[in-house]
Design an enzyme around this catalytic site. Structure first.
Site, PDB file in Angstrom:
ATOM      1  CB  SER A  10      -1.037  -0.130   1.065  1.00 14.10           C
ATOM      2  OG  SER A  10      -0.065   0.184   2.571  1.00 14.10           O
ATOM      3  CB  VAL A  12       3.232   6.156  -3.734  1.00 10.15           C
ATOM      4  CG1 VAL A  12       4.557   5.729  -4.641  1.00 10.15           C
ATOM      5  CG2 VAL A  12       2.672   7.093  -4.851  1.00 10.15           C
ATOM      6  N   GLY A  44      11.256  15.029   0.865  1.00 10.57           N
ATOM      7  CA  GLY A  44      11.765  16.241  -0.058  1.00 10.57           C
ATOM      8  C   GLY A  44      10.729  16.499  -1.190  1.00 10.57           C
ATOM      9  CD  GLU A 108      15.180  16.424  -3.065  1.00 12.40           C
ATOM     10  OE1 GLU A 108      15.924  15.707  -2.423  1.00 12.40           O
ATOM     11  OE2 GLU A 108      13.976  16.447  -3.185  1.00 12.40           O
ATOM     12  CG  HIS A 222      19.839   9.832   1.975  1.00 11.87           C
ATOM     13  ND1 HIS A 222      20.404  11.015   2.687  1.00 11.87           N
ATOM     14  CD2 HIS A 222      18.759  10.412   1.175  1.00 11.87           C
ATOM     15  CE1 HIS A 222      19.825  12.044   2.230  1.00 11.87           C
ATOM     16  NE2 HIS A 222      18.912  11.610   1.123  1.00 11.87           N
ATOM     17  NE  ARG A 263      19.330  11.208  -2.528  1.00 11.48           N
ATOM     18  CZ  ARG A 263      18.082  10.995  -2.634  1.00 11.48           C
ATOM     19  NH1 ARG A 263      17.702   9.814  -2.394  1.00 11.48           N
ATOM     20  NH2 ARG A 263      17.149  12.187  -2.151  1.00 11.48           N
ATOM     21  CG  HIS A 323      17.156   6.710   0.932  1.00 10.79           C
ATOM     22  ND1 HIS A 323      16.461   6.871   1.934  1.00 10.79           N
ATOM     23  CD2 HIS A 323      17.094   7.608  -0.033  1.00 10.79           C
ATOM     24  CE1 HIS A 323      15.810   7.866   1.493  1.00 10.79           C
ATOM     25  NE2 HIS A 323      15.878   8.098   0.252  1.00 10.79           N
ATOM     26  NE  ARG A 358      15.558   6.952  -5.274  1.00 12.51           N
ATOM     27  CZ  ARG A 358      15.265   7.920  -4.253  1.00 12.51           C
ATOM     28  NH1 ARG A 358      14.438   9.012  -4.966  1.00 12.51           N
ATOM     29  NH2 ARG A 358      15.429   7.835  -2.968  1.00 12.51           N
ATOM     30  CG  LEU A 364       7.577   9.824  -3.742  1.00 15.08           C
ATOM     31  CD1 LEU A 364       7.442  11.326  -3.211  1.00 15.08           C
ATOM     32  CD2 LEU A 364       6.636   8.682  -3.175  1.00 15.08           C
TER      33      LEU A 364
HETATM   34  C1  FAD Z   1      12.828   8.323   4.507  1.00 14.82           C
HETATM   35  C2  FAD Z   1      12.622   8.504   3.246  1.00 14.82           C
HETATM   36  C3  FAD Z   1      12.460   9.476   2.414  1.00 14.82           C
HETATM   37  C4  FAD Z   1      12.273   9.579   1.210  1.00 14.82           C
HETATM   38  N1  FAD Z   1      11.978  10.744   0.315  1.00 14.82           N
HETATM   39  C5  FAD Z   1      11.782  10.668  -1.025  1.00 14.82           C
HETATM   40  C6  FAD Z   1      11.419  11.933  -1.639  1.00 14.82           C
HETATM   41  O1  FAD Z   1      11.288  13.092  -1.073  1.00 14.82           O
HETATM   42  N2  FAD Z   1      11.192  11.791  -2.980  1.00 14.82           N
HETATM   43  C7  FAD Z   1      11.031  10.647  -3.618  1.00 14.82           C
HETATM   44  O2  FAD Z   1      10.883  10.488  -4.851  1.00 14.82           O
HETATM   45  N3  FAD Z   1      11.455   9.146  -2.981  1.00 14.82           N
HETATM   46  C8  FAD Z   1      11.682   9.294  -1.642  1.00 14.82           C
HETATM   47  N4  FAD Z   1      11.847   8.279  -0.961  1.00 14.82           N
HETATM   48  C9  FAD Z   1      11.975   7.091  -1.684  1.00 14.82           C
HETATM   49  C10 FAD Z   1      10.368   6.667  -1.902  1.00 14.82           C
HETATM   50  O3  FAD Z   1       9.538   7.147  -0.809  1.00 14.82           O
HETATM   51  C11 FAD Z   1      10.205   5.256  -2.005  1.00 14.82           C
HETATM   52  O4  FAD Z   1      11.058   4.639  -3.141  1.00 14.82           O
HETATM   53  C12 FAD Z   1       8.835   5.033  -2.794  1.00 14.82           C
HETATM   54  O5  FAD Z   1       7.943   5.547  -2.276  1.00 14.82           O
HETATM   55  C13 FAD Z   1       8.220   3.516  -2.826  1.00 14.82           C
HETATM   56  O6  FAD Z   1       7.017   3.180  -2.823  1.00 14.82           O
HETATM   57  P1  FAD Z   1       6.548   1.926  -3.200  1.00 14.82           P
HETATM   58  O7  FAD Z   1       4.982   2.029  -3.177  1.00 14.82           O
HETATM   59  O8  FAD Z   1       7.137   1.111  -4.217  1.00 14.82           O
HETATM   60  O9  FAD Z   1       6.693   0.997  -1.768  1.00 14.82           O
HETATM   61  P2  FAD Z   1       6.512   1.392  -0.367  1.00 14.82           P
HETATM   62  O10 FAD Z   1       5.999   2.821  -0.076  1.00 14.82           O
HETATM   63  O11 FAD Z   1       7.923   1.011   0.316  1.00 14.82           O
HETATM   64  O12 FAD Z   1       5.537   0.421   0.230  1.00 14.82           O
HETATM   65  C14 FAD Z   1       5.616  -0.725   0.283  1.00 14.82           C
HETATM   66  C15 FAD Z   1       4.356  -1.564   0.731  1.00 14.82           C
HETATM   67  O13 FAD Z   1       4.371  -3.007   0.516  1.00 14.82           O
HETATM   68  C16 FAD Z   1       3.990  -3.581   1.599  1.00 14.82           C
HETATM   69  N5  FAD Z   1       4.669  -4.962   1.906  1.00 14.82           N
HETATM   70  C17 FAD Z   1       5.939  -5.168   1.652  1.00 14.82           C
HETATM   71  N6  FAD Z   1       6.103  -6.506   1.862  1.00 14.82           N
HETATM   72  C18 FAD Z   1       4.705  -7.186   1.783  1.00 14.82           C
HETATM   73  C19 FAD Z   1       4.197  -8.562   1.885  1.00 14.82           C
HETATM   74  N7  FAD Z   1       4.998  -9.567   2.126  1.00 14.82           N
HETATM   75  N8  FAD Z   1       2.887  -8.628   2.174  1.00 14.82           N
HETATM   76  C20 FAD Z   1       2.032  -7.695   2.077  1.00 14.82           C
HETATM   77  N9  FAD Z   1       2.568  -6.373   2.012  1.00 14.82           N
HETATM   78  C21 FAD Z   1       4.080  -6.016   2.048  1.00 14.82           C
HETATM   79  C22 FAD Z   1       4.438  -2.788   2.868  1.00 14.82           C
HETATM   80  O14 FAD Z   1       3.798  -3.105   3.993  1.00 14.82           O
HETATM   81  C23 FAD Z   1       4.032  -1.270   2.142  1.00 14.82           C
HETATM   82  O15 FAD Z   1       2.673  -1.174   2.181  1.00 14.82           O
HETATM   83  C24 FAD Z   1      12.282   8.409   0.451  1.00 14.82           C
HETATM   84  C25 FAD Z   1      12.249   7.061   1.131  1.00 14.82           C
HETATM   85  C26 FAD Z   1      12.609   7.204   2.417  1.00 14.82           C
HETATM   86  C27 FAD Z   1      12.665   5.898   3.407  1.00 14.82           C
END
Ligand code: FAD
Length: 412
Positions: A10, A12, A44, A108, A222, A263, A323, A358, A364
């Site tokens: 869940s 983005v 960010g 950035e 990071h 980075r 990161h 990256r 995002l």
């Molecule tokens: C502190 C921080 C700051 C950041 N800042 C930025 C920024 O400013 N700009 C930017 O572009 N990016 C940023 N990033 C990176 C970015 O947030 C992530 O790379 C991106 O949001 C990943 O999205 P996603 O949907 O792929 O995964 P995530 O948002 O990591 O979600 C993964 C989901 O999968 C679920 N999941 C995992 N394993 C299982 C399983 N076995 N069964 C069921 N559910 C599971 C988790 O519970 C979670 O809901 C940042 C990251 C961090 C950690």
């Protein structure tokens, strides 16, 4: 259970994909609560092409940061579809910072110009809150929280859904299509800015079923996580802090690197300086930021104050931490993997956009652009799996997380 499409994760990517699916039943499962994703932690911002004149610059900045190991075709798609990705977010209710009705852009490391939209220093939380509200309104999306995918249901290189564990009960969710949006690998590391429960579950599945992986040696460190002695998730001091003017200082209170380099370069300089200084951190000095720190970075300011540090007066100790995972499950421009009926989006997937490193705030954006494309593909090509109910899953109890851990620690 049986559904048309099952979404794992869940963040983005999982939410945008689910919201973009038309006229189909979706089950969206997530390991913890809906909010517990790395997407929520993003501080960010999110990149966007400013105008047509910015197209080549944005592509070049992305490729340069990625050491030209990027897949150019994917970078072009991301840049060209960035405006429409932002429009989708705005249509779901995301409110980016504005002044006099005009969007504000910040900068950035690695960016040749200001092209990052943001919401204070809590961009991820603002985006995710809007998307979660929208998901809750949709009658075709059923959300199951605290539900962990433990396996895929696979036969003959085709995926028919997942096996899950909820409240210690195991059951199947069979689906004509499955999308992995399980995020990165931070949970496998001792020092990471990621949530510990985001620990490469989707990638372990790929190892198990020999789904094609790509660039698994490209892991981003990071440069500026807040230094704390205690173990646990590392709080991030966003790169936009440096983008707005903060400096990195060594023990002698001297600058040692151009803070706005990509980075990997800044992280390497930090590690070198820490070795030279024989200490576990260096300082970030936020005092040169011309804006009011408390207003521009309220979350960071609040966190530091809780830790007894006033960034208007004190230097802040920072250390590099794991990161982001640039590599992952290899996907095409529509999120299709090497396994039939299985897609991947977000950090778990490798579109090739990031190359070896990256560019800040491209993650995002990549997630939104390619999750939307994956949903569009399904909307246009959906075919019900005929043998959905009769397929028998492969029995294999081997721990592929251990294998994944070893693989990543050995450099992919
Ligand atoms: C502190 C921080 C700051 C950041 N800042 C930025 C920024 O400013 N700009 C930017 O572009 N990016 C940023 N990033 C990176 C970015 O947030 C992530 O790379 C991106 O949001 C990943 O999205 P996603 O949907 O792929 O995964 P995530 O948002 O990591 O979600 C993964 C989901 O999968 C679920 N999941 C995992 N394993 C299982 C399983 N076995 N069964 C069921 N559910 C599971 C988790 O519970 C979670 O809901 C940042 C990251 C961090 C950690």
């Amino acid at each position: 259970m049986k559904t048309d499409i099952v979404v794992v994760g869940s963040g983005v990517a999982g939410l945008i994909f689910s919201l973009s699916i038309k006229d189909r039943e979706v089950i969206l499962i997530t390991k913890k609560k809906l909010e517990d994703s790395d997407s929520y932690l993003a501080q960010g911002g999110i990149c966007v092409k400013r105008d047509q004149n910015d197209r080549e610059d944005f592509i070049e900045d992305t490729m340069k940061a990625g050491h030209y190991k990027n897949k150019r075709e994917s970078v072009e798609v991301m840049v060209d579809e960035s405006r429409s990705a932002i429009e989708s977010l705005i249509s779901y209710g995301v409110k980016f910072e504005e002044k006099d009705g005009e969007l504000l852009y910040t900068k950035e490391g690695g960016h040749s110009k200001n092209r990052i939209l943001y919401c204070g220093d809590h961009t991820g939380a603002s985006i995710m809150e809007a998307l979660i509200e929208e998901v809750k309104k949709r009658s075709n999306i059923r959300v199951i929280e605290e539900c962990k995918m433990t396996d895929l249901i696979v036969s003959d290189n085709r995926c028919f859904g997942i096996l899950v564990n909820k409240d210690s009960e195991e059951f199947e969710i069979r689906a004509s299509y499955t999308i992995l949006a399980t995020g990165g690998v931070g949970g496998l590391y001792k020092h990471s800015t990621n949530y510990p429960h985001i620990s490469g579950d989707g990638l372990a599945m790929a190892l198990k079923y020999k789904i094609k992986l790509k660039d698994m040696n490209y892991v981003q460190i990071h440069p500026t996580a807040f230094y704390e002695k205690e173990a646990g998730r590392r709080f991030l001091i966003s790169e936009s802090v440096r983008g707005e003017g903060a400096e990195l200082l060594n023990k002698e209170e001297e600058r040692f690197v151009d803070e706005l380099k990509p980075r990997d370069i800044v992280s390497k300089a930090m590690l070198k300086e820490m070795e030279k200084d024989n200490r576990d951190y260096e300082w970030i000095n936020m005092k040169p930021i011309p804006l009011k720190i408390k207003e521009r970075f309220p979350k960071i300011y609040g966190y530091l104050k809780e830790k007894g540090i006033d960034p208007n007066k004190n230097y802040v100790p920072v250390v590099p931490a794991q990161h982001y995972m640039m590599g992952g499950i290899e996907v095409d421009l529509n999120g299709l993997t090497s396994m039939d009926r299985l897609l991947a989006a977000g950090e778990v997937a490798c579109t090739g956009v990031h190359g070896a490193n990256r560019l800040a705030s491209n993650s995002l954006l990549e997630s939104v652009v390619f999750a939307k494309r994956a949903a569009k593909y399904i909307n246009e090509n959906y075919e019900e799996a005929s043998d959905l109910e009769t397929v028998e899953p492969v029995e294999d109890k081997k721990d592929y997380k251990l294998l994944l851990n070893k693989m990543i620690k050995n450099g992919g």
